[in-house]
Motif scaffolding. Sequence first.
Motif, PDB file in Angstrom:
ATOM      1  N   VAL A  13      85.289  25.017   0.994  1.00 50.78           N
ATOM      2  CA  VAL A  13      86.393  24.136   1.368  1.00 50.78           C
ATOM      3  C   VAL A  13      86.747  23.239   0.182  1.00 50.78           C
ATOM      4  N   CYS A  25      89.146  19.766  10.316  1.00 55.29           N
ATOM      5  CA  CYS A  25      88.784  20.986   9.598  1.00 55.29           C
ATOM      6  C   CYS A  25      87.284  21.265   9.717  1.00 55.29           C
ATOM      7  N   LEU A  26      86.459  20.268   9.428  1.00 54.15           N
ATOM      8  CA  LEU A  26      85.017  20.471   9.436  1.00 54.15           C
ATOM      9  C   LEU A  26      84.490  20.750  10.838  1.00 54.15           C
ATOM     10  N   ASP A  27      85.046  20.062  11.830  1.00 55.74           N
ATOM     11  CA  ASP A  27      84.627  20.323  13.212  1.00 55.74           C
ATOM     12  C   ASP A  27      84.926  21.774  13.607  1.00 55.74           C
ATOM     13  N   ILE A  39      78.154  25.859   4.196  1.00 54.29           N
ATOM     14  CA  ILE A  39      79.479  25.273   4.024  1.00 54.29           C
ATOM     15  C   ILE A  39      79.475  24.485   2.723  1.00 54.29           C
ATOM     16  N   LEU A  41      81.425  22.137   0.358  1.00 50.10           N
ATOM     17  CA  LEU A  41      82.555  21.214   0.267  1.00 50.10           C
ATOM     18  C   LEU A  41      82.737  20.819  -1.196  1.00 50.10           C
ATOM     19  N   CYS A  54      82.716  13.737   3.870  1.00 56.90           N
ATOM     20  CA  CYS A  54      81.842  14.864   3.547  1.00 56.90           C
ATOM     21  C   CYS A  54      80.373  14.464   3.662  1.00 56.90           C
ATOM     22  N   TYR A  57      79.166  14.167   7.307  1.00 53.36           N
ATOM     23  CA  TYR A  57      78.950  15.474   7.955  1.00 53.36           C
ATOM     24  C   TYR A  57      77.715  16.155   7.384  1.00 53.36           C
ATOM     25  N   ILE A  64      75.573  22.106   5.315  1.00 52.53           N
ATOM     26  CA  ILE A  64      76.662  21.576   4.483  1.00 52.53           C
ATOM     27  C   ILE A  64      76.106  21.092   3.146  1.00 52.53           C
ATOM     28  N   SER A  95      91.330  22.157   3.430  1.00 53.13           N
ATOM     29  CA  SER A  95      90.765  20.997   4.114  1.00 53.13           C
ATOM     30  C   SER A  95      91.728  20.310   5.078  1.00 53.13           C
ATOM     31  N   TRP A  98      92.722  24.193  10.143  1.00 56.10           N
ATOM     32  CA  TRP A  98      91.604  24.376  11.057  1.00 56.10           C
ATOM     33  C   TRP A  98      91.548  25.813  11.537  1.00 56.10           C
TER      34      TRP A  98
END
Length: 413
Positions: A13, A25-27, A39, A41, A54, A57, A64, A95, A98
Motif C-alpha cells: 500500500v 483502506c486498512l480495515d 501488509i 505500508l 499506520c 494499525y 503489518i 491508500s 478499499w
Amino acid sequence: MNIKSEPLVSVVVPIYNTLEFLPRCLDSILSQTYINMEIILVNDGSTDGSLSVCEKYAAKDDRIQIISQPNQGALAARRDGVRFCRGEFVMFVDSDDWIEPNLLEAMVQAIRRYDCSLVCTNVYVDMEDITIEKRNAIPSGVYETKKIAKDLFYYKDTDRYGILPYNVAKLYFRDTLEESMNHVSSDIRYAEDKAVLFRLVFKNIKVCFTDDIYYHYCIRDGSTCQSQNQDYLIELTSFYKYVKKIFDEHDEREYLLRQLGKYLLDETRHAINDKLELADTGKPVYKEPYRLDPSVFLSQKRRIVLYGAGKVGVDYWKEMKDCANIELCGWVDRDYEKYQERELDVQPIEYLKGVKYDYVLVAVWKQAVFKEIKKQLAEMGIAEGDVIWGRPYGALYESDTCLETKMYQNEGC
C-alpha cells in the motif's frame, strides 16, 4: 483455512497524504477472508498524519510492516514495497481505495489453479454520486499473452482497454513483477502503471482474466487528475519512448505502434484541454466529437434511420455515412425545419411511416431522453425493438480520462 498450506501474499500500500481515507483502506484489507498475508505500508513522505495511522494499525496486527521514506513518487514507493516483501505473490491497494472481503482469496485461487504469473480482475469506480464498472475487454479465461498481443492495449480496434492498465485489482507472481518494476526508470512520472504492465505482458506470460469485481477505486474532489501540469507532455514523452522500445521488439510491432499512436493522440488532446492552462474550465480548445458506439449493430449491413439532429446526431451522421455495414435511410427530428434552414437533410418524424428500415437509432446524450423518445415513437406504432440507442463515447470521455490519470499518478505519491 489452513494457513500453512496457503502461499504468503504481500499486500503493498503506497501512501501519500491520505489520512482521511487510510483507515477505511486498512480495515478492508484486514477484513479479507484470505488470512496468510503480510501488509507492507510504504509511507512516501506524507505530511498529514498518515504515518501515525499506520503505526496505530501496526501495533494491533503483526502482519503489518511500515516503510517510511522521503517522497519519491508512486513507482518508487511500490517498487520499494515489492523489494521489502516476502510473499510469493503481490497485490497493490491504493491508500484512498478499499476492497471487498473476497478479493484476495478469489485471486489466489485463480493464480494457483491455472499456474499463471498474473490474475486480472475488474474494478468499481466510486465517484461522488455514482458507481460505474471498469472491466477488462478481454473475455474471462487463461491466455498466453503472445496469442492475444493485439488485444492487450486496445481491444479489437475499439476504445476499450483489453487489459485494464492499472496496478490494482491484480495479483502478481512476485519474481515476474519485480523484474518488470526494476526495468522501468523512476524518471517515468506519468503512466508508470502501464509501463510496468506492458513490460510484463509483452514478454509473454500466462495470464488469467476473471469476471470478479471486488476493488473500489475512489475518485474524489481535488484529485491529481483534476490538477494542471505544465510538464504533462514531457512526462508523456518519457512514457512513449519507453513503451515504443517494448513494441519495437514485438512480433506485432506495426499493429501495436498504431495503437500507441492512437493513445498519444487522445492524451495530447486531454493535455491541451485540461492540463496545460490553455483553456478556461468548460471552454476546451479541442472539442471531442461524439462517436457512435458500434456495439449497437450486428456485423451484417443494416438499414438505419437516424433520429436527432443536435450535436450528437450531426457527429453520428458524419461517421455513419461512411460505414460499410450501414445504409442510412433517412434523418429525422421534431425540429426538422430549424435544421433544414441550416441545409441539413432532416425530415419530420412522420417520414418514418413511409420508409423501410431495420432500426431507428436515437442520437441523444442521455439515456433518460432516449427512453422518452422511444415511448413517443411507440405511440406512433413503431415497435420498441426497432428503436435503439448507443451511449456516445464523448459523454464519458472526461470521467474516463480523469480515472486513468488518477490511477497513474496516485495522488502525487
